[in-house]
Design an enzyme around this catalytic site. Structure first.
Site, PDB file in Angstrom:
ATOM      1  CG  HIS A 124      -2.059  -1.036   1.065  1.00 23.57           C
ATOM      2  ND1 HIS A 124      -2.797  -1.495   2.135  1.00 23.57           N
ATOM      3  CD2 HIS A 124      -2.532  -1.708  -0.019  1.00 23.57           C
ATOM      4  CE1 HIS A 124      -3.677  -2.397   1.711  1.00 23.57           C
ATOM      5  NE2 HIS A 124      -3.533  -2.549   0.411  1.00 23.57           N
ATOM      6  CB  CYS A 156       5.577  20.516 -13.304  1.00 26.20           C
ATOM      7  SG  CYS A 156       4.547  19.526 -12.215  1.00 26.20           S
ATOM      8  N   PRO A 220      -5.014 -10.767  18.436  1.00 23.04           N
ATOM      9  CG  PRO A 220      -4.643  -8.881  19.765  1.00 23.04           C
ATOM     10  CD  PRO A 220      -4.415  -9.435  18.388  1.00 23.04           C
ATOM     11  CB  ALA A 237       2.293  -8.879  16.929  1.00 22.41           C
TER      12      ALA A 237
HETATM   13  P1  OAD Z   1      -7.228  -3.249  10.529  1.00 21.64           P
HETATM   14  O1  OAD Z   1      -7.355  -2.026  11.378  1.00 21.64           O
HETATM   15  O2  OAD Z   1      -8.359  -3.606   9.646  1.00 21.64           O
HETATM   16  O3  OAD Z   1      -6.942  -4.527  11.447  1.00 21.64           O
HETATM   17  C1  OAD Z   1      -5.980  -4.506  12.459  1.00 21.64           C
HETATM   18  C2  OAD Z   1      -5.932  -5.879  13.081  1.00 21.64           C
HETATM   19  O4  OAD Z   1      -4.879  -5.901  14.029  1.00 21.64           O
HETATM   20  C3  OAD Z   1      -7.205  -6.286  13.846  1.00 21.64           C
HETATM   21  O5  OAD Z   1      -7.612  -7.580  13.410  1.00 21.64           O
HETATM   22  C4  OAD Z   1      -6.766  -6.313  15.299  1.00 21.64           C
HETATM   23  O6  OAD Z   1      -7.418  -7.327  16.046  1.00 21.64           O
HETATM   24  C5  OAD Z   1      -5.289  -6.614  15.166  1.00 21.64           C
HETATM   25  N1  OAD Z   1      -4.435  -6.163  16.285  1.00 21.64           N
HETATM   26  C6  OAD Z   1      -4.580  -5.092  17.088  1.00 21.64           C
HETATM   27  N2  OAD Z   1      -3.583  -4.992  17.965  1.00 21.64           N
HETATM   28  C7  OAD Z   1      -2.748  -6.045  17.728  1.00 21.64           C
HETATM   29  C8  OAD Z   1      -1.519  -6.503  18.306  1.00 21.64           C
HETATM   30  N3  OAD Z   1      -0.927  -5.860  19.315  1.00 21.64           N
HETATM   31  N4  OAD Z   1      -0.946  -7.630  17.784  1.00 21.64           N
HETATM   32  C9  OAD Z   1      -1.520  -8.297  16.746  1.00 21.64           C
HETATM   33  N5  OAD Z   1      -2.685  -7.899  16.175  1.00 21.64           N
HETATM   34  C10 OAD Z   1      -3.289  -6.791  16.648  1.00 21.64           C
HETATM   35  O7  OAD Z   1      -5.850  -3.089   9.710  1.00 21.64           O
HETATM   36  P2  OAD Z   1      -5.396  -3.808   8.365  1.00 21.64           P
HETATM   37  O8  OAD Z   1      -5.890  -5.205   8.291  1.00 21.64           O
HETATM   38  O9  OAD Z   1      -3.945  -3.577   8.235  1.00 21.64           O
HETATM   39  O10 OAD Z   1      -5.502   0.317   3.524  1.00 21.64           O
HETATM   40  O11 OAD Z   1      -6.160  -2.934   7.284  1.00 21.64           O
HETATM   41  C11 OAD Z   1      -5.945  -3.198   5.934  1.00 21.64           C
HETATM   42  C12 OAD Z   1      -5.999  -1.930   5.130  1.00 21.64           C
HETATM   43  O12 OAD Z   1      -7.202  -1.219   5.413  1.00 21.64           O
HETATM   44  C13 OAD Z   1      -4.914  -0.929   5.451  1.00 21.64           C
HETATM   45  O13 OAD Z   1      -3.685  -1.222   4.800  1.00 21.64           O
HETATM   46  C14 OAD Z   1      -5.510   0.350   4.955  1.00 21.64           C
HETATM   47  C15 OAD Z   1      -6.910   0.217   5.488  1.00 21.64           C
HETATM   48  O14 OAD Z   1      -7.894   0.908   4.794  1.00 21.64           O
HETATM   49  C16 OAD Z   1      -5.016   1.341   2.805  1.00 21.64           C
HETATM   50  O15 OAD Z   1      -4.570   2.333   3.341  1.00 21.64           O
HETATM   51  C17 OAD Z   1      -5.047   1.122   1.344  1.00 21.64           C
HETATM   52 ZN    ZN Z   2       5.760  17.970 -10.999  1.00 28.15          ZN
END
Ligand code: OAD
Ligand code: ZN
Length: 254
Positions: A124, A156, A220, A237
């Site tokens: 991303h 530009c 979690p 994690a």
């Molecule tokens: P989310 O916010 O959807 O999910 C975060 C996950 O991390 C959840 O399942 C939590 O339970 C878990 N979590 C929280 N604390 C944790 C810890 N200490 N250890 C392990 N796990 C933990 O985030 P993403 O799945 O990364 O996209 O979201 C995917 C995409 O959605 C992002 O890359 C972003 C967003 O829109 C773009 O920006 C394109």
């Molecule tokens: Zn430019």
């Protein structure tokens, strides 16, 4: 599990750990939450407080560039003050034990690179990088002052945007293809801190599993992927990965 307790792992996982060559870490926002970087979903997630349709897409940027720019400046500030945590650091150490370790991340926070991981595929983009929307000139790791208005390209005059993938945009194709290739080769795929609902990124974990990887989830919470995982640790994690590293060190001594 508290820090002193030994991590329990299955025999099947132990065997894989001993014999694996190719290891993939597929990470999401949760891996950085212990560094103080907010996640997207869930009660304290960014998408609870802010509307992605107003902030994380190209039309929003054209409509209201300063608002979008400031939202990224706000997140950059959090990220610059954050440090890689014990989970990011443990992943770096895993490199010592396997022939090929790849990190495929959905995060834009640059923390895997700052921790020292060698092979990081950013699906991303990276919030520390920017480019001009008109001529494409790159502004990598440039510290823009805390300005309220979007900076203009020195070449530009075009608007400068963060090098992140917004809703409705395609992922950087070469990087995604490489991630797919690594997923297909993986003997073990760790899925860490992601809700695994955003595609095509989430497909990486499914592809690894489909091609025979042992799937290990560290989160979690239960996710859509949990039922598919061969091993699950429903804990943070920052606790599980260092403990797992200790287990691995013991195994390798045997
Ligand atoms: P989310 O916010 O959807 O999910 C975060 C996950 O991390 C959840 O399942 C939590 O339970 C878990 N979590 C929280 N604390 C944790 C810890 N200490 N250890 C392990 N796990 C933990 O985030 P993403 O799945 O990364 O996209 O979201 C995917 C995409 O959605 C992002 O890359 C972003 C967003 O829109 C773009 O920006 C394109
Ligand atoms: Zn430019």
């Amino acid at each position: 599990m508290n820090e002193k307790e030994k991590l329990q792992i299955s025999d099947a996982f132990r065997k894989r750990l001993r014999n694996a060559d190719n290891v993939l870490f597929f990470t999401g926002a949760g891996i950085s939450s212990e560094s103080g970087v907010p996640t997207f979903r869930g009660e304290s997630g960014l998408w609870k407080k802010f509307r992605p349709e107003e902030l994380a897409n190209f039309d929003a940027f054209l409509r209201n560039p300063d608002l979008v720019w400031n939202w990224y400046q706000f997140r950059r500030k959090i990220i610059r003050n954050a440090k890689p945590n014990s989970a990011h650091k443990a992943i770096v150490e895993f490199e010592k034990f396997f022939a090929d370790v790849t990190v495929v991340t959905q995060n834009v926070d640059n923390l895997h690179n700052r921790a020292g991981s060698k092979n990081v595929l950013e699906l991303h983009g990276n919030i520390e990088r920017n480019y001009c929307i008109e001529c494409g000139k790159r502004y990598d790791y440039v510290e823009f002052p805390e300005i309220e208005t979007v900076p203009k390209c020195e070449k530009c005059g075009g608007k400068i945007r963060p090098d992140v993938v917004w809703f409705g945009e395609t992922l950087p194709m070469e990087i995604f293809r490489e991630a797919e290739r690594k997923a297909a080769q993986a003997d073990i795929c760790f899925v860490i801190g992601t809700s695994a609902v955003v595609y095509p990124a989430a497909g990486i974990a499914y592809r690894a599993k489909e091609f025979g990887a042992f799937l290990v989830e560290i989160n979690p919470q239960v996710t859509d992927l949990s039922s598919l995982a061969d091993e699950t640790f429903h804990e943070k994690a920052g606790t599980v990965l260092p403990a797992l590293l200790e287990r691995l060190k013991e195994e390798m001594k045997k």
